[in-house]
Design an enzyme around this catalytic site. Sequence first.
Site: not given
Length: 442
Positions: A151, A222
């Site tokens: 995002d 991540y």
Amino acid sequence: MSNFIRRLVGKMKAISTGTNAIVSKKDSIYANWSKEQLIRRITELENANKPHSEKFQHIEDNKKRKISQEEVTRSKAKKAPKKFDFSKHNTRFIALRFAYLGWNYNGLAVQKEYTPLPTVEGTILEAMNKCKLVPSMVLQDYKFSRCGRTDKGVSAMNQVISLEVRSNLTDEEQRDPTNDSREIPYVHVLNQLLPDDIRISAVCLRPPPNFDARFSCVHRHYKYIFNGKNLNIEKMSKAASYFVGERDFRNFCKLDGSKQITNFKRTIISSKILPLSETFYCFDLVGSAFLWHQVRCMMAILFLVGQSLEVPEIVLRLTDIEKTPQRPVYEMANDIPLLLYDCKFPEMDWQEPTVDDYKAIKFTTATEALTLHYELKAAVCNIFKDVLPTANTNNFSKTIINLGDGRGKVVGTYVKLEDRSVMEPVEVVNAKYSKKKNNKNK
């Protein structure tokens, strides 16, 4: 009209009005002429002037024709280059690995609608389109696929896309690795066109059969960077460990009715809090797949645990759908500290630029300069902070919820997650979207 004719006309006016005109010696021969005689004389003089006027008009017309011809010549010289015909060129299916700093972009994926900032994919595809590696900006034209969508504000270190691009080699030549040196140097060509905060790091010229950047990914890794000040790292580590395994993460994501998702179970392989320095830590997370905003929601809960506002076992409660069927209202952690660190695939032959290559050195220098740029800014900000008066927050009665951005959210009285209002259930969100879509299509 010549001056001589003007004088004759003036004489005519004098005769017609009966005024006494003052006549020069040159015009004295016409003093006693009648009006009709003067008109005849004017006509004779005008006819005598015509060949002279036509001559000059002819010259003027020739000039215009010459200028017009020159304009046509220039127009032909500026004619648009011949359109590049992709059907006359070979293509091949490749995978590209790349890294980017996300804070200057409106996320990874290219969007159909206008975005206030460019997207990472849009920037890469524009570069590809410019150097004729792809025929258009339409993803379906070249079997495009991405590994993990990120995002706005989120960075990535080993993101992967797969697509079909123009090639210098025939299909048969592409199968032989000895011909690789004759292939288009995809990494160098693209890095020359891309900004310094987007870098292609490697290319795989022969991905495995049926390779797809999204569906061939084994797991995604991540990292979320955060400052450990005033946080209980031990409690955060305990809470992070509760994420491991297959769990329902509907309370750790943003629901998207357009996807019509009904299965929110995801498998977390590893979930740890790791030290990076005396000040900074990272939430290190590995999983097979992730929901929209899942990592930022997970980090938001870890911050609450680290501040002792919630107990580590809150993770178990939120992943138990019988106890918590709907997500409590809470804010996600900030986007800037999050990065997609790695994407794991089956064995692939990644070709990286050689370290002694001039262009590779040039791009490395540019990256080092970019890093120094941000380090210098950080140093200046620290001096800026040191010279300003510091407020005493020890007596501050309100709670500042840590969101990872340094500002946080100020609340008068903290409300436990189990006592908060909840968001709409998944079934309602999906039904509302379906109804809206059906009404629009009627």
